[in-house]
Motif scaffolding. Sequence first.
Motif, PDB file in Angstrom:
ATOM      1  N   CYS A  35       0.847  -1.182   0.000  1.00 12.35           N
ATOM      2  CA  CYS A  35       0.000   0.000   0.000  1.00 12.35           C
ATOM      3  C   CYS A  35       0.891   1.243   0.000  1.00 12.35           C
ATOM      4  O   CYS A  35       1.781   1.373   0.839  1.00 12.35           O
ATOM      5  CB  CYS A  35      -0.907   0.000   1.227  1.00 12.35           C
ATOM      6  SG  CYS A  35      -1.963   1.466   1.314  1.00 12.35           S
ATOM      7  N   PRO A  36       0.671   2.181  -0.929  1.00 12.68           N
ATOM      8  CA  PRO A  36       1.507   3.383  -0.970  1.00 12.68           C
ATOM      9  C   PRO A  36       1.239   4.326   0.207  1.00 12.68           C
ATOM     10  O   PRO A  36       2.101   5.120   0.558  1.00 12.68           O
ATOM     11  CB  PRO A  36       1.144   4.044  -2.299  1.00 12.68           C
ATOM     12  CG  PRO A  36      -0.157   3.468  -2.694  1.00 12.68           C
ATOM     13  CD  PRO A  36      -0.277   2.138  -2.042  1.00 12.68           C
ATOM     14  N   PHE A  44      -2.570 -11.250  -1.574  1.00 18.28           N
ATOM     15  CA  PHE A  44      -3.913 -11.574  -2.027  1.00 18.28           C
ATOM     16  C   PHE A  44      -3.826 -12.780  -2.938  1.00 18.28           C
ATOM     17  O   PHE A  44      -2.860 -12.937  -3.682  1.00 18.28           O
ATOM     18  CB  PHE A  44      -4.543 -10.409  -2.809  1.00 18.28           C
ATOM     19  CG  PHE A  44      -5.225  -9.415  -1.945  1.00 18.28           C
ATOM     20  CD1 PHE A  44      -6.519  -9.632  -1.509  1.00 18.28           C
ATOM     21  CD2 PHE A  44      -4.576  -8.261  -1.558  1.00 18.28           C
ATOM     22  CE1 PHE A  44      -7.158  -8.718  -0.713  1.00 18.28           C
ATOM     23  CE2 PHE A  44      -5.205  -7.336  -0.762  1.00 18.28           C
ATOM     24  CZ  PHE A  44      -6.496  -7.559  -0.331  1.00 18.28           C
ATOM     25  N   GLU A  45      -4.827 -13.610  -2.905  1.00 20.27           N
ATOM     26  CA  GLU A  45      -4.917 -14.746  -3.814  1.00 20.27           C
ATOM     27  C   GLU A  45      -5.559 -14.249  -5.106  1.00 20.27           C
ATOM     28  O   GLU A  45      -6.625 -13.646  -5.076  1.00 20.27           O
ATOM     29  CB  GLU A  45      -5.762 -15.861  -3.198  1.00 20.27           C
ATOM     30  CG  GLU A  45      -5.281 -16.314  -1.825  1.00 20.27           C
ATOM     31  CD  GLU A  45      -3.866 -16.866  -1.834  1.00 20.27           C
ATOM     32  OE1 GLU A  45      -3.418 -17.342  -2.882  1.00 20.27           O
ATOM     33  OE2 GLU A  45      -3.215 -16.809  -0.783  1.00 20.27           O
ATOM     34  N   LEU A  46      -4.915 -14.514  -6.232  1.00 18.20           N
ATOM     35  CA  LEU A  46      -5.421 -13.998  -7.504  1.00 18.20           C
ATOM     36  C   LEU A  46      -6.504 -14.882  -8.111  1.00 18.20           C
ATOM     37  O   LEU A  46      -7.350 -14.413  -8.842  1.00 18.20           O
ATOM     38  CB  LEU A  46      -4.284 -13.845  -8.501  1.00 18.20           C
ATOM     39  CG  LEU A  46      -3.355 -12.680  -8.244  1.00 18.20           C
ATOM     40  CD1 LEU A  46      -2.296 -12.604  -9.319  1.00 18.20           C
ATOM     41  CD2 LEU A  46      -4.134 -11.379  -8.213  1.00 18.20           C
ATOM     42  N   SER A  54     -11.718  -6.617  -6.790  1.00 19.06           N
ATOM     43  CA  SER A  54     -11.091  -5.401  -6.290  1.00 19.06           C
ATOM     44  C   SER A  54     -10.185  -5.725  -5.110  1.00 19.06           C
ATOM     45  O   SER A  54     -10.475  -6.605  -4.313  1.00 19.06           O
ATOM     46  CB  SER A  54     -12.155  -4.406  -5.833  1.00 19.06           C
ATOM     47  OG  SER A  54     -12.981  -4.064  -6.920  1.00 19.06           O
ATOM     48  N   ILE A  55      -9.088  -4.978  -5.023  1.00 21.57           N
ATOM     49  CA  ILE A  55      -8.134  -5.167  -3.931  1.00 21.57           C
ATOM     50  C   ILE A  55      -8.069  -3.889  -3.121  1.00 21.57           C
ATOM     51  O   ILE A  55      -7.854  -2.805  -3.666  1.00 21.57           O
ATOM     52  CB  ILE A  55      -6.738  -5.521  -4.472  1.00 21.57           C
ATOM     53  CG1 ILE A  55      -6.810  -6.837  -5.242  1.00 21.57           C
ATOM     54  CG2 ILE A  55      -5.723  -5.612  -3.341  1.00 21.57           C
ATOM     55  CD1 ILE A  55      -5.523  -7.212  -5.928  1.00 21.57           C
ATOM     56  N   LEU A  64      -6.629  -0.418  -4.300  1.00 15.47           N
ATOM     57  CA  LEU A  64      -5.328  -0.575  -4.937  1.00 15.47           C
ATOM     58  C   LEU A  64      -5.392  -1.081  -6.368  1.00 15.47           C
ATOM     59  O   LEU A  64      -4.417  -0.969  -7.101  1.00 15.47           O
ATOM     60  CB  LEU A  64      -4.460  -1.526  -4.113  1.00 15.47           C
ATOM     61  CG  LEU A  64      -4.158  -1.053  -2.692  1.00 15.47           C
ATOM     62  CD1 LEU A  64      -3.435  -2.134  -1.920  1.00 15.47           C
ATOM     63  CD2 LEU A  64      -3.335   0.220  -2.721  1.00 15.47           C
ATOM     64  N   GLY A  65      -6.493  -1.651  -6.763  1.00 18.18           N
ATOM     65  CA  GLY A  65      -6.586  -2.147  -8.135  1.00 18.18           C
ATOM     66  C   GLY A  65      -7.406  -3.404  -8.234  1.00 18.18           C
ATOM     67  O   GLY A  65      -8.147  -3.762  -7.333  1.00 18.18           O
ATOM     68  N   GLU A  66      -7.245  -4.083  -9.357  1.00 18.09           N
ATOM     69  CA  GLU A  66      -7.985  -5.308  -9.648  1.00 18.09           C
ATOM     70  C   GLU A  66      -7.022  -6.484  -9.717  1.00 18.09           C
ATOM     71  O   GLU A  66      -5.862  -6.324 -10.080  1.00 18.09           O
ATOM     72  CB  GLU A  66      -8.715  -5.178 -10.985  1.00 18.09           C
ATOM     73  CG  GLU A  66      -9.712  -4.059 -11.048  1.00 18.09           C
ATOM     74  CD  GLU A  66     -10.919  -4.286 -10.156  1.00 18.09           C
ATOM     75  OE1 GLU A  66     -11.436  -5.410 -10.133  1.00 18.09           O
ATOM     76  OE2 GLU A  66     -11.316  -3.328  -9.475  1.00 18.09           O
ATOM     77  N   LYS A  67      -7.529  -7.654  -9.391  1.00 16.81           N
ATOM     78  CA  LYS A  67      -6.735  -8.872  -9.519  1.00 16.81           C
ATOM     79  C   LYS A  67      -6.554  -9.171 -11.002  1.00 16.81           C
ATOM     80  O   LYS A  67      -7.471  -9.056 -11.788  1.00 16.81           O
ATOM     81  CB  LYS A  67      -7.454 -10.032  -8.838  1.00 16.81           C
ATOM     82  CG  LYS A  67      -7.635  -9.812  -7.354  1.00 16.81           C
ATOM     83  CD  LYS A  67      -8.431 -10.926  -6.744  1.00 16.81           C
ATOM     84  CE  LYS A  67      -8.690 -10.606  -5.281  1.00 16.81           C
ATOM     85  NZ  LYS A  67      -9.510 -11.622  -4.646  1.00 16.81           N
TER      86      LYS A  67
END
Length: 136
Positions: A35-36, A44-46, A54-55, A64-67
């Motif tokens: 995390c910035p 995280f498990e993809l 979503s993450i 933070l984004g998408e898997k």
Amino acid sequence: MVKRGIPRNLARLRVAANAHFGGTIKGVLPEVFECPSCERQFVFELVETAEDRSIYCPQCKRYLGEKDVNFVLLTEIDELTERLRFERDRLEKDEAVYGLTECDAELRTYGTEIHKVVNILRRTLADLDALKQQYL
């Protein structure tokens, strides 16, 4: 910016790809994020059965984004291709040196037989390039 750690274990990659494409083996491919905001790293498990891709940071809840399984597969293919190209180049140089110069019989045999391995590496690199095109 999200820092992503790519797993280097090819067996894990095979399990994840098998699970992603409907194989019989159920497996997960972990992805490390940082995390910035709070600079905390977490995994995280993809490959999951859940629809939510979503993450979010577990500490500060920042998005933070998408898997992205394709990103991981492409990165693994790129790293493997780079290592194989390095070995192919090294073996081609060995072939040239030991095949054309005066040296021990053992090294001369090595120089004349190494072309078999180089040809296998060339075919493998072509197969990896074709596989990579499927994920682009």
